[in-house]
Design an enzyme around this catalytic site. Structure first.
Site, PDB file in Angstrom:
ATOM      1  N   LYS A  34      44.565  47.290  21.630  1.00  6.13           N
ATOM      2  CA  LYS A  34      43.333  46.843  22.296  1.00  6.13           C
ATOM      3  C   LYS A  34      43.052  47.700  23.540  1.00  6.13           C
ATOM      4  O   LYS A  34      41.925  48.106  23.772  1.00  6.13           O
ATOM      5  CB  LYS A  34      43.445  45.361  22.722  1.00  6.13           C
ATOM      6  N   ARG A 109      42.651  34.187  25.603  1.00  8.94           N
ATOM      7  CA  ARG A 109      43.905  34.161  24.839  1.00  8.94           C
ATOM      8  C   ARG A 109      44.269  32.745  24.404  1.00  8.94           C
ATOM      9  O   ARG A 109      45.292  32.554  23.742  1.00  8.94           O
ATOM     10  CB  ARG A 109      45.012  34.690  25.716  1.00  8.94           C
ATOM     11  N   ARG A 147      55.877  52.196  23.492  1.00  9.08           N
ATOM     12  CA  ARG A 147      54.759  52.408  24.436  1.00  9.08           C
ATOM     13  C   ARG A 147      55.250  52.897  25.794  1.00  9.08           C
ATOM     14  O   ARG A 147      56.232  52.405  26.323  1.00  9.08           O
ATOM     15  CB  ARG A 147      53.986  51.100  24.609  1.00  9.08           C
TER      16      ARG A 147
HETATM   17  P1  AMP Z   1      48.741  42.195  28.107  1.00  4.59           P
HETATM   18  O1  AMP Z   1      48.751  43.373  29.018  1.00  4.59           O
HETATM   19  O2  AMP Z   1      47.349  41.824  27.672  1.00  4.59           O
HETATM   20  O3  AMP Z   1      49.695  42.335  26.957  1.00  4.59           O
HETATM   21  O4  AMP Z   1      49.257  40.946  28.980  1.00  4.59           O
HETATM   22  C1  AMP Z   1      50.548  40.947  29.565  1.00  4.59           C
HETATM   23  C2  AMP Z   1      50.912  39.536  29.959  1.00  4.59           C
HETATM   24  O5  AMP Z   1      49.985  39.044  30.944  1.00  4.59           O
HETATM   25  C3  AMP Z   1      50.875  38.501  28.847  1.00  4.59           C
HETATM   26  O6  AMP Z   1      52.079  38.499  28.083  1.00  4.59           O
HETATM   27  C4  AMP Z   1      50.685  37.205  29.643  1.00  4.59           C
HETATM   28  O7  AMP Z   1      51.883  36.810  30.271  1.00  4.59           O
HETATM   29  C5  AMP Z   1      49.722  37.669  30.742  1.00  4.59           C
HETATM   30  N1  AMP Z   1      48.297  37.512  30.345  1.00  4.59           N
HETATM   31  C6  AMP Z   1      47.408  38.509  30.128  1.00  4.59           C
HETATM   32  N2  AMP Z   1      46.205  38.023  29.788  1.00  4.59           N
HETATM   33  C7  AMP Z   1      46.337  36.669  29.773  1.00  4.59           C
HETATM   34  C8  AMP Z   1      45.456  35.607  29.465  1.00  4.59           C
HETATM   35  N3  AMP Z   1      44.178  35.829  29.081  1.00  4.59           N
HETATM   36  N4  AMP Z   1      45.947  34.343  29.548  1.00  4.59           N
HETATM   37  C9  AMP Z   1      47.216  34.095  29.929  1.00  4.59           C
HETATM   38  N5  AMP Z   1      48.106  35.056  30.207  1.00  4.59           N
HETATM   39  C10 AMP Z   1      47.678  36.351  30.138  1.00  4.59           C
END
Ligand code: AMP
Length: 237
Positions: A34, A109, A147
């Protein structure tokens, strides 16, 4: 509708959206790409990427109260509470650079966040279009553990499928690449559990609303981007 005149290309393919891109949501499990795809669309359409993961990591790095709450939750691969993420998203969505649209990456999410967003978007000129990127589990694991990120320019590499020219260093600015602390196999499994339990229903929520497409994410980056652009053009028609 406001006209959008720029003609851009994704790997040589002309794309010409007749309207501004508007709000675009990229859906998919951790590691489907993404963030990488959002960056391709930013280059193409000149609208910002809004990644709640990036915003949360910035809060952690700055040691804000939100960052202090989120740090441990993120390290475990669990989700930060809806109210905190929604407040952060609201603040970002109010910035003037979102006027012609934006690419949501990693938000919403949960169904609660999706309902919050639907309420927020009800008064906007263009509805949200959602594109779900599909990649199978073993590929995701390889992508997550491979990554590497550039801390300076945020470029994303993968040691298996998209390595930098010089091992460990960014092609753009030569900075030493880093691995996210939650990009380990153990935390990945927890993130996948959170995804299946809480985020998979969000995909079904947007599928049921229409203005939804699926693209195969197991292809070269440019081909996936072209697939997303074609899907958005079709959904905006
Ligand atoms: P990502 O970089 O999108 O993989 O997000 C890394 C981490 O941030 C996730 O594993 C969650 O702990 C937190 N996080 C990111 N976006 C959200 C969201 N929309 N709702 C809740 N936690 C989030």
């Amino acid at each position: 509708m406001i006209s959008y005149s720029a003609v851009s290309t994704v790997k040589g393919r002309a794309t010409d959206l007749k309207t501004v891109p508007g709000p675009i949501l990229l859906l998919g499990a951790p590691g489907v790409g993404k963030g990488t795809q959002a960056k391709e669309l930013v280059k193409l359409w000149g609208i910002p990427q809004i990644s709640t993961g990036d915003l949360l990591r910035a809060n952690v790095a700055q040691g804000t109260p939100l960052g202090c709450t989120a740090k441990e939750i993120m390290a475990r691969g669990e989700l930060v509470p809806d109210s905190l993420v929604e407040e952060m998203a609201e603040h970002r969505l109010q910035q003037p650079d979102t006027a012609n649209g934006y690419i949501l990456d990693g938000f919403p999410r949960t169904l609660g966040q999706a309902e919050w967003l639907d309420g927020r978007l009800a008064s906007e000129a263009l509805p949200l279009v959602a594109v779900s990127i599909q990649v199978d589990y073993n590929q995701l694991l390889r992508r997550i553990t491979g990554r590497r990120n550039c801390p300076a320019c945020q470029a994303i590499y993968n040691v298996y499928v998209n390595p930098p020219k010089q091992d460990g260093f960014c092609d753009v600015d030569g900075a030493a690449l880093v691995q996210r602390t939650d990009d380990t196999e153990e935390v990945f499994r927890e993130r996948m559990r959170a995804y299946e339990a809480l985020t998979a229903p969000v995909v079904e929520h947007y599928r049921a609303q229409g203005r939804f497409a699926e693209v195969n994410g197991d292809r070269p980056i440019g081909e996936i981007a072209a697939g997303i652009v074609a899907a958005v053009e079709q959904l905006r028609r």
